[in-house]
Design an enzyme around this catalytic site. Structure first.
Site, short mmCIF file in Angstrom:
data_model
loop_
_atom_site.label_atom_id
_atom_site.label_comp_id
_atom_site.label_asym_id
_atom_site.label_seq_id
_atom_site.Cartn_x
_atom_site.Cartn_y
_atom_site.Cartn_z
N ASN A 9 -6.26 1.95 5.12
CA ASN A 9 -5.35 2.07 6.26
C ASN A 9 -3.94 2.25 5.70
O ASN A 9 -3.34 1.29 5.23
CB ASN A 9 -5.45 0.80 7.11
CG ASN A 9 -4.41 0.76 8.22
OD1 ASN A 9 -3.75 1.76 8.51
ND2 ASN A 9 -4.26 -0.41 8.84
N TRP A 10 -3.47 3.48 5.73
CA TRP A 10 -2.15 3.76 5.12
C TRP A 10 -0.98 3.32 5.99
O TRP A 10 0.16 3.36 5.57
CB TRP A 10 -2.05 5.26 4.81
CG TRP A 10 -2.69 5.61 3.49
CD1 TRP A 10 -3.71 4.94 2.86
CD2 TRP A 10 -2.35 6.72 2.64
NE1 TRP A 10 -4.03 5.56 1.68
CE2 TRP A 10 -3.21 6.66 1.51
CE3 TRP A 10 -1.44 7.76 2.72
CZ2 TRP A 10 -3.15 7.59 0.47
CZ3 TRP A 10 -1.38 8.69 1.69
CH2 TRP A 10 -2.23 8.60 0.57
N LYS A 11 -1.27 2.96 7.26
CA LYS A 11 -0.20 2.54 8.17
C LYS A 11 0.89 3.61 8.23
O LYS A 11 0.59 4.79 8.14
CB LYS A 11 0.33 1.15 7.78
CG LYS A 11 -0.81 0.14 7.61
CD LYS A 11 -0.36 -1.27 7.48
CE LYS A 11 -1.58 -2.18 7.32
NZ LYS A 11 -1.24 -3.59 7.33
N HIS A 94 -5.74 -2.63 15.91
CA HIS A 94 -5.17 -3.30 14.74
C HIS A 94 -4.12 -4.30 15.21
O HIS A 94 -3.42 -4.06 16.20
CB HIS A 94 -4.53 -2.27 13.80
CG HIS A 94 -4.13 -2.86 12.49
ND1 HIS A 94 -2.97 -3.57 12.34
CD2 HIS A 94 -4.75 -2.89 11.29
CE1 HIS A 94 -2.90 -4.00 11.08
NE2 HIS A 94 -3.96 -3.60 10.43
N GLU A 96 -1.28 -4.92 14.27
CA GLU A 96 0.08 -4.37 14.40
C GLU A 96 0.22 -3.55 15.69
O GLU A 96 1.31 -3.49 16.27
CB GLU A 96 0.41 -3.54 13.15
CG GLU A 96 0.66 -4.47 11.95
CD GLU A 96 0.26 -3.91 10.60
OE1 GLU A 96 0.11 -2.68 10.47
OE2 GLU A 96 0.08 -4.71 9.67
N GLU A 164 -9.84 -9.18 10.63
CA GLU A 164 -8.59 -9.27 9.87
C GLU A 164 -7.76 -10.45 10.37
O GLU A 164 -7.06 -10.34 11.38
CB GLU A 164 -7.77 -7.99 10.06
CG GLU A 164 -8.47 -6.73 9.60
CD GLU A 164 -7.47 -5.62 9.28
OE1 GLU A 164 -7.47 -5.17 8.13
OE2 GLU A 164 -6.69 -5.23 10.17
N GLY A 170 -1.10 -8.27 4.57
CA GLY A 170 0.13 -7.97 3.85
C GLY A 170 0.81 -9.18 3.24
O GLY A 170 1.97 -9.12 2.84
N SER A 209 -5.14 -8.37 2.79
CA SER A 209 -4.85 -8.62 1.37
C SER A 209 -6.06 -8.45 0.45
O SER A 209 -6.18 -9.14 -0.55
CB SER A 209 -4.23 -10.01 1.18
OG SER A 209 -2.98 -10.08 1.85
N GLY A 230 -5.12 -2.22 3.36
CA GLY A 230 -3.81 -1.63 3.60
C GLY A 230 -3.11 -1.30 2.29
O GLY A 230 -3.33 -0.25 1.68
N GLY A 231 -2.26 -2.21 1.82
CA GLY A 231 -1.43 -1.96 0.65
C GLY A 231 -2.18 -1.42 -0.55
O GLY A 231 -1.72 -0.48 -1.22
P1 PGA Z 1 -3.30 -5.32 3.78
O1 PGA Z 1 -3.52 -4.71 5.24
O2 PGA Z 1 -4.51 -4.93 2.97
O3 PGA Z 1 -2.04 -4.69 3.28
O4 PGA Z 1 -3.21 -6.81 3.95
C1 PGA Z 1 -4.80 -4.66 5.82
C2 PGA Z 1 -4.72 -4.10 7.21
O5 PGA Z 1 -3.76 -4.42 7.93
O6 PGA Z 1 -5.60 -3.32 7.62
#
Ligand code: PGA
Length: 248
Positions: A9-11, A94, A96, A164, A170, A209, A230-231
């Site tokens: 997930n590149w956001k 998600h 966010e 999640e 993050g 994470s 994500g990251g």
């Molecule tokens: P993260 O994000 O791996 O950077 O914690 C995961 C996500 O929000 O899908």
């Protein structure tokens, strides 16, 4: 046997130059990564990524969609548009989106129906906040989000669940393996109760994470069928290690 899915997930990250990371990923996975691999870049990159990933085992997805097919919804993208651009999956609900855009589970439910209508696989995200965890509400919150976010008719081909925990996204913090196992088992039980044998086949990803250092341990937990990353999905070198952990 559920084949694992490593989903990136590149956001809101990535410009045209980021195609170099996709190319490194394509080179790194070869013809058979041993698990399913998905990258969800920002919508501006979907077409380019689809074109570049064509012929590779890497699928491309969106990060959100509107519930309607088309119309007066400035700034939004429909599931049909994602499909038309070559996406095969879409992340929905998600945390966010839930926090930044006030999306509730009813909205996620409508978007999931839209994804199915367009022929996309919905990756439906659920998870508790830290305060909810601290007050022992994790399973109740996750259960309620799951029940409300999923329309009837979920199957292993149209739906993936991503658990999640909000406080793990993050932050570099993750739940213990035991805690992940308990939540994933509870989700599995709920899916089987509602969807029968399909509920046994729907994949449940862990997200929050996940990185090269912890992926192997998390992927080995029962009912963890992959990761939503994500990251650690932004750099091919990191994500390739997560993919390797999902394949072993
Ligand atoms: P993260 O994000 O791996 O950077 O914690 C995961 C996500 O929000 O899908």
């Amino acid at each position: 046997m559920r084949r694992k899915l490593a989903a990136g997930n590149w956001k809101m990250n990535g410009l045209a130059g980021s195609i170099a990371e996709l190319e490194a990923l394509i080179g790194g996975v070869g013809s058979d990564p041993g698990c399913d691999v998905l990258i969800c870049p920002p919508v501006t990159l979907i077409t380019r990524f689809v074109e570049r990933a064509s012929g590779s085992p890497i699928a491309i997805g969106g990060q959100d969609c509107h519930a309607e097919v088309s119309g007066a919804h400035t700034g939004d993208v429909s599931a049909e548009m994602l499909k038309d651009a070559g996406a095969t999956h879409v992340i929905l609900g998600h945390s966010e989106r839930r926090s930044d855009h006030g999306e509730d589970s009813a909205t996620v439910n409508a978007k999931t129906s839209a994804a199915w209508r367009a022929g996309l696989t919905a990756i439906v995200c659920i998870g508790e906040s830290e305060a909810e965890r601290d007050t022992g509400q994790t399973l109740a919150i996750v259960g309620e989000q799951l029940a409300r976010s999923l329309p009837d008719g979920a199957s292993s081909s149209n739906t993936v669940i991503a658990y999640e925990p909000l406080w793990a996204i993050g932050t570099g913090r993750t739940p213990s393996g035991e805690d992940i196992a308990i939540v994933h088992q509870a989700i599995r039980d709920m899916l089987e109760k509602r969807f029968g044998s399909e509920g046994s086949s729907i994949r449940i990803l862990y997200g929050g994470s996940m990185n090269p250092g912890n992926a192997a341990e998390i992927m080995a937990i029962r009912n963890v069928d992959g990761g939503l990353v994500g990251g650690a999905s932004l750099k091919a070198a990191d994500f390739l290690q997560v993919i390797a952990a999902a394949s072993s």
